[in-house]
Design an enzyme around this catalytic site. Structure first.
Site, PDB file in Angstrom:
ATOM      1  N   LYS A  43       0.850  -1.204   0.000  1.00  0.00           N
ATOM      2  CA  LYS A  43       0.000   0.000   0.000  1.00  0.00           C
ATOM      3  C   LYS A  43       0.885   1.254   0.000  1.00  0.00           C
ATOM      4  O   LYS A  43       2.079   1.172   0.300  1.00  0.00           O
ATOM      5  CB  LYS A  43      -0.910  -0.013   1.232  1.00  0.00           C
ATOM      6  CG  LYS A  43      -0.174   0.051   2.569  1.00  0.00           C
ATOM      7  CD  LYS A  43      -1.108  -0.278   3.731  1.00  0.00           C
ATOM      8  CE  LYS A  43      -0.372  -0.212   5.061  1.00  0.00           C
ATOM      9  NZ  LYS A  43      -1.185  -0.794   6.161  1.00  0.00           N
ATOM     10  N   ARG A 141     -11.403   0.060  14.186  1.00  0.00           N
ATOM     11  CA  ARG A 141     -11.240   0.805  12.941  1.00  0.00           C
ATOM     12  C   ARG A 141     -12.278   0.373  11.921  1.00  0.00           C
ATOM     13  O   ARG A 141     -13.204   1.106  11.627  1.00  0.00           O
ATOM     14  CB  ARG A 141      -9.811   0.607  12.428  1.00  0.00           C
ATOM     15  CG  ARG A 141      -9.368   1.614  11.403  1.00  0.00           C
ATOM     16  CD  ARG A 141      -7.856   1.608  11.169  1.00  0.00           C
ATOM     17  NE  ARG A 141      -7.339   0.349  10.639  1.00  0.00           N
ATOM     18  CZ  ARG A 141      -6.080   0.166  10.272  1.00  0.00           C
ATOM     19  NH1 ARG A 141      -5.203   1.148  10.382  1.00  0.00           N
ATOM     20  NH2 ARG A 141      -5.679  -0.993   9.812  1.00  0.00           N
ATOM     21  N   TYR A 272      15.408  30.304   5.830  1.00  0.00           N
ATOM     22  CA  TYR A 272      14.259  30.984   6.445  1.00  0.00           C
ATOM     23  C   TYR A 272      14.455  31.111   7.947  1.00  0.00           C
ATOM     24  O   TYR A 272      14.862  30.164   8.621  1.00  0.00           O
ATOM     25  CB  TYR A 272      12.980  30.193   6.186  1.00  0.00           C
ATOM     26  CG  TYR A 272      12.498  30.232   4.754  1.00  0.00           C
ATOM     27  CD1 TYR A 272      12.013  31.409   4.193  1.00  0.00           C
ATOM     28  CD2 TYR A 272      12.527  29.077   3.976  1.00  0.00           C
ATOM     29  CE1 TYR A 272      11.559  31.436   2.881  1.00  0.00           C
ATOM     30  CE2 TYR A 272      12.073  29.088   2.663  1.00  0.00           C
ATOM     31  CZ  TYR A 272      11.595  30.278   2.120  1.00  0.00           C
ATOM     32  OH  TYR A 272      11.150  30.303   0.821  1.00  0.00           O
ATOM     33  N   MET A 320      11.295  23.974   0.717  1.00  0.00           N
ATOM     34  CA  MET A 320      10.454  23.051  -0.047  1.00  0.00           C
ATOM     35  C   MET A 320      11.286  22.174  -0.979  1.00  0.00           C
ATOM     36  O   MET A 320      11.053  20.979  -1.094  1.00  0.00           O
ATOM     37  CB  MET A 320       9.405  23.827  -0.853  1.00  0.00           C
ATOM     38  CG  MET A 320       8.428  22.909  -1.566  1.00  0.00           C
ATOM     39  SD  MET A 320       7.185  23.793  -2.518  1.00  0.00           S
ATOM     40  CE  MET A 320       6.093  24.384  -1.246  1.00  0.00           C
TER      41      MET A 320
HETATM   42  C1  LIG Z   1      -0.471  -1.727   6.905  1.00  0.00           C
HETATM   43  C2  LIG Z   1      -1.067  -2.983   7.399  1.00  0.00           C
HETATM   44  C3  LIG Z   1      -0.277  -4.118   7.589  1.00  0.00           C
HETATM   45  C4  LIG Z   1       1.233  -4.110   7.493  1.00  0.00           C
HETATM   46  O1  LIG Z   1       1.752  -3.621   8.707  1.00  0.00           O
HETATM   47  P1  LIG Z   1       3.326  -3.555   8.988  1.00  0.00           P
HETATM   48  O2  LIG Z   1       3.434  -3.135  10.403  1.00  0.00           O
HETATM   49  O3  LIG Z   1       3.870  -2.517   8.060  1.00  0.00           O
HETATM   50  O4  LIG Z   1       3.881  -4.893   8.711  1.00  0.00           O
HETATM   51  C5  LIG Z   1      -0.911  -5.295   7.928  1.00  0.00           C
HETATM   52  N1  LIG Z   1      -2.257  -5.346   8.101  1.00  0.00           N
HETATM   53  C6  LIG Z   1      -3.043  -4.249   7.961  1.00  0.00           C
HETATM   54  C7  LIG Z   1      -4.504  -4.372   8.182  1.00  0.00           C
HETATM   55  C8  LIG Z   1      -2.467  -3.034   7.624  1.00  0.00           C
HETATM   56  O5  LIG Z   1      -3.253  -1.951   7.495  1.00  0.00           O
END
Ligand SMILES: *Cc1c(COP(=O)(O)O)cnc(C)c1O
Length: 398
Positions: A43, A141, A272, A320
């Site tokens: 992801k 969640r 800055y 930036m």
């Molecule tokens: C992001 C995520 C993972 C992976 O978690 P890590 O700590 O990066 O290994 C696994 N399960 C769910 C539901 C997640 O959202």
């Protein structure tokens, strides 16, 4: 250390992604949990590393499936021709059911709306959509509590066009030394799984429990039928107590080049707010990378970069698109020298945990924050084999 290809133009900042390290980490993690299946979590553009290239490397190294946060991330992988199962971890609205079916994605389901919408579409097409019922066990969640989850799974089982592939949950405190809450969450999952003996796959472990809890075969593993590994695939631990002995290799380096070197007299200021003032005759190096590349603003006057194998402090605030390094104590710096903002150069290393500590965050946010405008250079055997850029996201030969 690889070098940015010329066609990237005048602004030299790039991320090197070591695909051999991805393979190494995946194999190491898989060995801990086999025979459980491994979902490589890609992801957020593979935590900033480049989703397509990392997904391919992880699958080549033995990952069984992929996981993304959202439907459009799954679509990117399908467009690149990746055929492996893709779990969508986030909330998929029923209005996205069409895209789920069209791209053969496997959504997490946390309610009946998506399930009903998927069934109607899948039946019309003669397709079968695998779904993962998410159980609420203490994360608060997206999951549904046990009774509702059992009812949802039974309902999905009865609907045409659906297959309940898995029952899963996510741990809230698996990275902490105290494991009591994790055990409690696990027990809730195990209880619901007993009521759904026909569901073939149960998964709950992310990197923290894969690293922290004993390995497969010990009888106390939480691997169950599958695990979902993210941060550890990229070479980092969720916390210091998570498998300190496991030989994970960081995958990403963020590098740039010195654009210009200048001398400053005592009293001259940088950036800055004039937060850095030369206390001695100083040499500064301008580096064309800034917070819009993901090099966080809070690293100003805090972090070090590595030039010519030596650490050089960031002088003043991060802009930036630029930072300034104090290279007074690094002999011989000239324009064109590589500046390593994250990664190793010679014997020195700046890792994402160090930057995270200085920026008041976690390695996940540092890595996932490397922005889309930073070209990625994918390495095998230390050589660049592919690149992807803002305008050409799918990797192509270097
Ligand atoms: C992001 C995520 C993972 C992976 O978690 P890590 O700590 O990066 O290994 C696994 N399960 C769910 C539901 C997640 O959202």
């Amino acid at each position: 250390m690889a070098f940015a290809p010329r066609q990237w133009g005048a602004r030299p900042v790039w991320a090197e992604i070591d695909l051999d390290a991805v393979a190494h980490n995946l194999k190491l993690l898989a060995a801990r949990v086999r025979p459980a299946r491994v979902y490589a979590v890609v992801k957020a553009n593979a935590y900033g590393h480049g989703a397509v290239a990392v997904a391919r490397a992880a699958l080549d190294a033995g990952a069984d499936a992929l996981a993304v946060a959202a439907v459009d991330e799954g679509e990117e992988l399908r467009r690149a021709g990746i055929a492996a199962p893709i779990l969508v971890l986030g909330h998929t609205p029923a209005s996205d059911a069409e895209r789920v079916v069209a791209h053969r994605l496997e959504p997490a389901v946390g309610g009946p709306e998506l399930v009903e919408a998927l069934s109607a579409l899948a039946r019309a097409r003669g397709a079968e959509v695998p779904v993962h019922v998410e159980l609420e066990t203490g994360f608060g969640r997206h999951g549904v509590p046990p009774d509702a989850a059992v009812a949802l799974a039974e309902r999905a089982r009865a609907l045409p066009g659906l297959r309940v592939k898995a029952l899963f949950t996510h741990f809230a405190t698996a990275d902490e030394d105290e494991q009591e809450f994790t055990d409690r969450q696990f027990e809730v999952l195990a209880g619901a799984a007993r009521r759904l003996p026909w569901v073939g796959e149960r998964h709950c472990s992310a990197s923290a429990s894969v690293l922290r809890r004993p390995c497969a075969g010990s009888g106390t593993t939480l691997a169950l039928d599958a695990v979902r590994v993210g941060i550890s695939l990229y070479g980092y631990r969720p916390g210091p107590g998570c498998g300190p002995d496991v030989d994970l290799r960081p995958v990403l380096s963020l590098r740039s080049r010195v654009a210009r070197v200048a001398e400053l007299a005592p009293g001259a200021s940088v950036g800055y707010g004039r937060t850095w003032v030369a206390r001695r005759p100083s040499r500064i190096a301008l580096v064309m990378a800034g917070y819009a590349d993901g090099y966080r603003r809070s690293l100003g006057n805090q972090a070090h970069a590595i030039v010519r194998g030596r650490r050089a402090p960031v002088a003043g605030r991060v802009s930036m698109d630029m930072i300034v390094l104090d290279v007074t104590d690094v002999p011989g710096v000239v324009p064109g020298d590589v500046a390593t903002l994250l990664g190793a150069d010679g014997a020195e290393r700046v890792d994402a945990d160090e930057l995270a500590r200085l920026a008041g965050t976690i390695s996940y946010e540092i890595l996932a924050g490397i922005s889309a405008r930073v070209p990625r250079l994918y390495l095998r055997g230390g050589e660049a084999v592919e690149t992807s850029t803002l305008n050409q996201r799918e990797p192509r030969p270097a």
